[in-house]
Design a protein around this motif. Structure first.
Motif, PDB file in Angstrom:
ATOM      1  N   VAL A  45      -9.443  -3.437   1.763  1.00 65.09           N
ATOM      2  CA  VAL A  45      -8.528  -3.730   0.750  1.00 65.09           C
ATOM      3  C   VAL A  45      -8.300  -5.171   0.533  1.00 65.09           C
ATOM      4  N   LYS A  46      -8.329  -5.738   1.719  1.00 63.20           N
ATOM      5  CA  LYS A  46      -8.181  -7.390   1.727  1.00 63.20           C
ATOM      6  C   LYS A  46      -9.227  -8.027   1.036  1.00 63.20           C
ATOM      7  N   SER A  47     -10.543  -7.591   1.185  1.00 56.95           N
ATOM      8  CA  SER A  47     -11.837  -8.101   0.522  1.00 56.95           C
ATOM      9  C   SER A  47     -11.712  -7.851  -1.013  1.00 56.95           C
ATOM     10  N   THR A  48     -11.036  -6.990  -1.676  1.00 53.72           N
ATOM     11  CA  THR A  48     -10.805  -6.923  -2.901  1.00 53.72           C
ATOM     12  C   THR A  48     -10.024  -7.914  -3.761  1.00 53.72           C
ATOM     13  N   GLY A  49      -9.245  -8.644  -2.785  1.00 60.20           N
ATOM     14  CA  GLY A  49      -8.222  -9.791  -3.401  1.00 60.20           C
ATOM     15  C   GLY A  49      -7.087  -8.973  -3.686  1.00 60.20           C
ATOM     16  N   ALA A  50      -6.842  -7.914  -3.039  1.00 60.99           N
ATOM     17  CA  ALA A  50      -5.263  -7.443  -3.226  1.00 60.99           C
ATOM     18  C   ALA A  50      -4.462  -8.036  -1.973  1.00 60.99           C
ATOM     19  N   GLY A  51      -3.217  -8.001  -2.290  1.00 59.53           N
ATOM     20  CA  GLY A  51      -2.433  -8.852  -1.416  1.00 59.53           C
ATOM     21  C   GLY A  51      -1.423  -7.925  -0.845  1.00 59.53           C
ATOM     22  N   TYR A  52      -1.320  -6.514  -1.228  1.00 61.40           N
ATOM     23  CA  TYR A  52      -0.214  -5.680  -0.603  1.00 61.40           C
ATOM     24  C   TYR A  52      -0.848  -4.324  -0.346  1.00 61.40           C
ATOM     25  N   VAL A  53      -0.117  -3.779   0.509  1.00 60.43           N
ATOM     26  CA  VAL A  53      -0.460  -1.980   0.934  1.00 60.43           C
ATOM     27  C   VAL A  53       0.795  -1.296   0.972  1.00 60.43           C
TER      28      VAL A  53
ATOM     29  N   GLY B 142      -3.540  -9.552   7.034  1.00 59.26           N
ATOM     30  CA  GLY B 142      -2.662 -10.747   6.189  1.00 59.26           C
ATOM     31  C   GLY B 142      -2.083  -9.925   4.836  1.00 59.26           C
ATOM     32  N   LEU B 143      -2.114  -8.689   4.961  1.00 63.46           N
ATOM     33  CA  LEU B 143      -1.578  -8.102   3.603  1.00 63.46           C
ATOM     34  C   LEU B 143      -0.046  -7.725   3.964  1.00 63.46           C
ATOM     35  N   THR B 144       0.617  -7.547   2.775  1.00 61.82           N
ATOM     36  CA  THR B 144       1.872  -7.300   2.785  1.00 61.82           C
ATOM     37  C   THR B 144       2.205  -5.792   2.812  1.00 61.82           C
ATOM     38  N   PRO B 145       2.854  -5.019   3.772  1.00 61.72           N
ATOM     39  CA  PRO B 145       3.240  -3.917   3.753  1.00 61.72           C
ATOM     40  C   PRO B 145       4.509  -3.572   2.735  1.00 61.72           C
ATOM     41  N   ILE B 146       4.611  -2.634   1.950  1.00 64.24           N
ATOM     42  CA  ILE B 146       5.563  -2.240   1.107  1.00 64.24           C
ATOM     43  C   ILE B 146       5.647  -0.717   1.753  1.00 64.24           C
ATOM     44  N   TYR B 147       6.819  -0.917   2.642  1.00 57.58           N
ATOM     45  CA  TYR B 147       6.941   0.212   3.624  1.00 57.58           C
ATOM     46  C   TYR B 147       8.020   1.343   2.857  1.00 57.58           C
ATOM     47  N   CYS B 148       7.731   2.442   2.694  1.00 60.12           N
ATOM     48  CA  CYS B 148       8.471   3.435   1.947  1.00 60.12           C
ATOM     49  C   CYS B 148       9.373   4.223   3.127  1.00 60.12           C
ATOM     50  N   CYS B 149      10.673   4.705   3.058  1.00 64.89           N
ATOM     51  CA  CYS B 149      11.583   5.583   3.490  1.00 64.89           C
ATOM     52  C   CYS B 149      12.216   6.233   2.432  1.00 64.89           C
ATOM     53  N   GLY B 150      12.886   7.378   3.167  1.00 63.88           N
ATOM     54  CA  GLY B 150      13.727   8.080   2.319  1.00 63.88           C
ATOM     55  C   GLY B 150      13.909   9.478   2.830  1.00 63.88           C
ATOM     56  N   GLU B 151      15.073  10.322   2.224  1.00 65.96           N
ATOM     57  CA  GLU B 151      15.329  11.512   2.577  1.00 65.96           C
ATOM     58  C   GLU B 151      15.032  12.690   1.910  1.00 65.96           C
ATOM     59  N   PRO B 152      14.603  13.786   2.272  1.00 71.06           N
ATOM     60  CA  PRO B 152      14.802  14.881   1.284  1.00 71.06           C
ATOM     61  C   PRO B 152      15.985  15.604   0.916  1.00 71.06           C
ATOM     62  N   LEU B 153      15.996  16.268  -0.045  1.00 65.64           N
ATOM     63  CA  LEU B 153      17.236  16.765  -0.593  1.00 65.64           C
ATOM     64  C   LEU B 153      18.051  17.538   0.526  1.00 65.64           C
ATOM     65  N   GLU B 154      17.381  18.463   1.470  1.00 66.39           N
ATOM     66  CA  GLU B 154      18.301  19.073   2.333  1.00 66.39           C
ATOM     67  C   GLU B 154      19.154  18.199   3.359  1.00 66.39           C
ATOM     68  N   ILE B 155      18.430  17.101   3.736  1.00 67.51           N
ATOM     69  CA  ILE B 155      18.998  16.162   4.449  1.00 67.51           C
ATOM     70  C   ILE B 155      20.298  15.292   3.844  1.00 67.51           C
ATOM     71  N   ARG B 156      20.073  15.222   2.713  1.00 63.48           N
ATOM     72  CA  ARG B 156      21.221  14.432   1.593  1.00 63.48           C
ATOM     73  C   ARG B 156      22.234  15.388   1.640  1.00 63.48           C
ATOM     74  N   GLU B 157      21.985  16.893   1.334  1.00 62.68           N
ATOM     75  CA  GLU B 157      22.956  17.632   1.327  1.00 62.68           C
ATOM     76  C   GLU B 157      23.765  17.944   2.545  1.00 62.68           C
TER      77      GLU B 157
END
Length: 252
Positions: free
Chosen positions: A85-93, A122-137
């Motif tokens: 990924v880094k070799s392509t010139g991308a900066g994030y994952v 040397g890449l920047t992680p965009i790290y996702c988190c979040g809850e499913p509907l049953e946890i919200r309810e």
């Protein structure tokens, strides 16, 4: 002062040719009309990355892979390493998206490996988190989402954690047309920042950009981004239309 970030996640959409045309359109609009203080990122399929990097003004638009391998290299047919990924010139994952967790069985153990390799390259992680509907309810979303961070990025040193962008995406709002209310979004983002402060100190927590994802579009972006702890968006469907994406970039 933490950065405002709008990142598009194209997911499994567009051919290479279509993606290049979309990138050209976004690049032109951002150059002529885009807010100068917003970091813009395009999260493209692996097949598109090199072409999109060549298409956009890299000083103005970053490019992200939507995933990377949990191994550095070797006999892992079909995988794409962080170094590749880094070799392509991308900066994030983009890492830990709910679709990767649900459809491809990504665990915290796997994501820890991916985060480490992303940072090592040397890449920047965009790290996702979040809850499913049953946890919200059930009303346990705060504990659920903070635990996702405790099992992964909270294991990083403070210096490495400061390199991470966090994206909160309530799973029940991804691709459903449902969006967390501004109050729900701000509440969770504040909870996450408080947890970061407890782990690393307030100074570090105040540096971390926390993005909102989940049916964010030109109609609701302004209201969502007005919240003090919402620093931008991880945009799905609306990132596939250049005009809509620009409207979100300019929604602050």
């Amino acid at each position: 002062m933490r950065k405002k970030v709008v990142a598009g996640n194209w997911k499994c959409n567009t051919t290479v040719q279509e993606g290049v045309e979309l990138a050209k359109a976004v690049n032109e609009l951002v150059a002529t009309e885009g807010a100068k203080d917003v970091v813009v990122v395009l999260g493209t399929p692996f097949t598109h990355i090199t072409k999109v990097v060549e298409t956009v003004d890299n000083s103005r638009i970053g490019v992200a892979a939507q995933n990377c391998a949990a191994e550095a290299k070797g006999a892992f047919t079909g995988e794409v390493s962080a170094a590749m990924v880094k070799s392509t010139g991308a900066g994030y994952v983009i890492l830990g998206h709910s679709e990767r967790r649900e459809y491809y069985g990504e665990t915290s153990e796997i994501l820890n490996k991916k985060v480490a390799l992303t940072l090592e390259n040397g890449l920047t992680p965009i790290y996702c988190c979040g809850e499913p509907l049953e946890i919200r309810e059930a009303g346990t979303q705060k504990e659920f989402v903070i635990n996702q961070l405790k099992e992964t990025v909270f294991k990083l040193s403070a210096d490495d954690f400061k390199k991470v962008i966090v994206a909160y995406e309530p799973i029940w709002a991804i691709g459903t047309g449902k969006t967390a209310t501004t109050e729900q979004a701000q509440e969770m983002h504040k909870d996450l920042r408080d947890a970061m402060a407890a782990q690393y100190g307030q100074e570090v927590a105040d540096e971390i950009s926390i993005l909102y994802g989940g049916s964010c579009n030109p109609k609701n972006a302004n209201e969502l981004f007005a919240n003090p702890d919402v620093d931008g968006g991880l945009i799905g469907g609306a990132s596939l239309k250049a005009d809509d994406f620009l409207a979100i970039i300019n929604a602050y």
